[in-house]
Write an enzyme that holds these catalytic residues in place. Structure first.
Site, PDB file in Angstrom:
ATOM      1  N   PHE A  79      92.238  90.453  -7.826  1.00 22.55           N
ATOM      2  CA  PHE A  79      91.044  91.034  -8.448  1.00 22.55           C
ATOM      3  C   PHE A  79      89.862  90.814  -7.523  1.00 22.55           C
ATOM      4  CE2 PHE A  79      87.255  91.313 -11.032  1.00 22.55           C
ATOM      5  CZ  PHE A  79      87.481  92.507 -11.702  1.00 22.55           C
ATOM      6  N   LYS A  91      79.716  84.117  -8.668  1.00 18.05           N
ATOM      7  CA  LYS A  91      79.926  83.344  -9.904  1.00 18.05           C
ATOM      8  C   LYS A  91      79.046  82.091 -10.007  1.00 18.05           C
ATOM      9  CE  LYS A  91      84.331  85.105 -11.569  1.00 18.05           C
ATOM     10  NZ  LYS A  91      83.956  85.663 -12.866  1.00 18.05           N
ATOM     11  N   ASP A  98      88.417  85.705  -0.629  1.00 13.24           N
ATOM     12  CA  ASP A  98      87.605  85.923  -1.822  1.00 13.24           C
ATOM     13  C   ASP A  98      87.601  84.615  -2.611  1.00 13.24           C
ATOM     14  OD1 ASP A  98      86.683  86.433  -4.375  1.00 13.24           O
ATOM     15  OD2 ASP A  98      87.554  88.442  -4.486  1.00 13.24           O
TER      16      ASP A  98
HETATM   17  C1  PLP Z   1      88.172  86.619  -7.354  1.00 15.52           C
HETATM   18  C2  PLP Z   1      87.091  87.542  -7.852  1.00 15.52           C
HETATM   19  N1  PLP Z   1      86.544  88.424  -7.008  1.00 15.52           N
HETATM   20  C3  PLP Z   1      85.565  89.268  -7.398  1.00 15.52           C
HETATM   21  C4  PLP Z   1      85.104  89.258  -8.690  1.00 15.52           C
HETATM   22  C5  PLP Z   1      84.025  90.234  -9.103  1.00 15.52           C
HETATM   23  O1  PLP Z   1      82.826  89.555  -9.329  1.00 15.52           O
HETATM   24  P1  PLP Z   1      81.638  90.289 -10.113  1.00 15.52           P
HETATM   25  O2  PLP Z   1      82.100  90.503 -11.519  1.00 15.52           O
HETATM   26  O3  PLP Z   1      80.489  89.306 -10.012  1.00 15.52           O
HETATM   27  O4  PLP Z   1      81.347  91.565  -9.400  1.00 15.52           O
HETATM   28  C6  PLP Z   1      85.656  88.371  -9.615  1.00 15.52           C
HETATM   29  C7  PLP Z   1      85.222  88.371 -11.026  1.00 15.52           C
HETATM   30  O5  PLP Z   1      85.914  87.958 -11.912  1.00 15.52           O
HETATM   31  C8  PLP Z   1      86.683  87.483  -9.179  1.00 15.52           C
HETATM   32  O6  PLP Z   1      87.254  86.606 -10.020  1.00 15.52           O
END
Ligand code: PLP
Length: 395
Positions: free
Chosen positions: A128, A244, A215
């Site tokens: 994700f 986050k 990520d």
């Molecule tokens: C691993 C990871 N990458 C990217 C995101 C996306 O972040 P945002 O919702 O702040 O755009 C999330 C959100 O849950 C995530 O867990």
């Protein structure tokens, strides 16, 4: 009253009014234990005095100017993040998806710099990375993509935790410029790869002149018991994305880069109106200060171990629990059946948890959680799981 909101969420029937530490109170003054922290956002818990003070003071002084001008707090936060992560340069954003967009743009431009006109990024199944068009394309979940086609070109998908699959791509495709991967998959079900997985990716990136891009939006800022999850091993990536918990709830993200990735973006190649404004950076600095001063990454490692051990002991004899896994305070309990209903049951009992990948109970409590509070979570979660599986067995 919600009639004018787009219905992007099936919201739970509760509204919170106030928080303190790991606790929240709803509009009826009912108290809840927050074992989710806004999905790994409020690492310092709710209303942490250091963050409250920093943003109140900064709000009274200066909220926003523009990235057209120098921003001292941004420089200071970049400095601190680079020292913590072993990186050299930072681009500040407002969210995780934007941090990943920056990483994707760095990878593509890096490729173009080498004469690759159609650069491709290797991404993982069950990953994700966000909801923008490029990041939902990078995401390995059809539900996130469906209805938004045409997707963005330039992504190649392989199974997670499978070095051989990446090697095969390396042998068969010439246009690869980077690998983008979560060190532990969050939304995908708290999937912890084998030891050596990131080292294997590092070696392949070095051998093929690709960027290794992590990520760490969910795993970063102490969540797994180190500042960044990659620090559990020896390999250092070229690009790290965070968001986050960087602002403990104040929207701020960042794309960190080093070495050949650090200088790829130049004036005019990327930008943002809000990213890294003084207010957001004041929150980020308060978070970094507190993580450091209170040694919260190490604390998360210790309490996380306690929780994992406690949950395993409490649920070892329960048929239907197929795995209990995690790193630091990123914990998943996998059941042999869909269990989304557990979220509502927990809510009824004053506990906030999450279920991801349909059958994995996900716990992401604030990093400040004490041993005693962790004990409460262990007891209540294991009881809920037992009850749920027990009823299904008899019903
Ligand atoms: C691993 C990871 N990458 C990217 C995101 C996306 O972040 P945002 O919702 O702040 O755009 C999330 C959100 O849950 C995530 O867990």
């Amino acid at each position: 009253m919600a009639d004018h909101l787009m219905s992007t969420y099936n919201r739970l029937p509760v509204k919170f009014e106030r928080g303190e530490g790991i606790w929240l109170w709803d509009t009826e003054q009912r108290q809840y234990l927050d074992a989710l922290a806004g999905i790994a956002v409020c690492g310092l818990g709710h209303a942490h005095p250091a963050v409250t003070q920093a943003i109140c003071t900064q709000a009274a002084r200066l909220v926003h100017t523009s990235n057209l001008y120098g921003i001292t707090l941004q420089e200071q936060l970049a400095d601190r993040l680079c020292s913590a992560a072993g990186m050299e340069r930072v681009f500040f954003t407002n969210s995780g998806a934007e941090s990943n967009e920056a990483a994707i743009k760095i990878a593509r431009r890096f490729g173009h710099g080498k004469g690759i006109n159609s650069p491709a990024i290797i991404v993982m199944q069950n990953s994700f990375h966000g909801r923008t068009l490029a990041t939902l394309t990078a995401t390995g979940n059809r539900k996130v993509q469906a209805g938004f086609e045409p997707l963005v070109r330039g992504f190649l998908r392989v199974p997670y935790n499978d070095i051989a699959a990446i090697r095969t791509v390396a042998e068969t495709t010439g246009d690869v410029v980077a690998v983008l991967v979560e060190p532990v998959q969050g939304e995908g079900g708290i999937n912890v790869p084998d030891t050596g997985y990131l080292d294997g990716i590092r070696r392949l990136c070095d051998a093929n002149d690709w960027l290794m891009m992590l990520d760490e939006i969910q795993t970063g800022m102490g969540r797994t018991g180190k500042w960044f999850a990659f620090q559990h091993g020896d390999s250092v990536p070229d690009v790290v994305t965070i968001a986050k918990s960087l602002g403990n709830g104040v929207p701020i993200g960042a794309c960190l880069a080093r070495d050949k990735a650090a200088g790829v973006l130049q004036p005019g190649s990327h930008g943002t109106t809000f990213g890294g404004n003084p207010l957001a950076c004041s929150a980020g600095l308060a978070v970094v200060d507190t993580l450091e001063k209170d040694r919260l990454p190490a604390h998360a490692a210790a309490v996380g171990e306690l929780m994992l051990t406690g949950l395993r002991a409490a649920l070892s004899d329960v048929a239907g629990v197929t795995d209990i896994r995690g790193v630091g305070l990123m914990i998943g309990i996998e059941l042999d059946r869909p269990c989304g209903e557990l979220v509502n049951r927990a809510l009824d009992e004053g506990l906030l948890i999450n279920v991801t990948a349909e059958s994995v109970v996900r716990l992401l409590p604030p990093l400040i959680i004490t041993d005693r509070q962790a004990g409460i979570v262990i007891d209540r979660v294991s009881e809920l799981v037992r009850e749920f599986l027990g009823e299904q067995a008899h019903g």
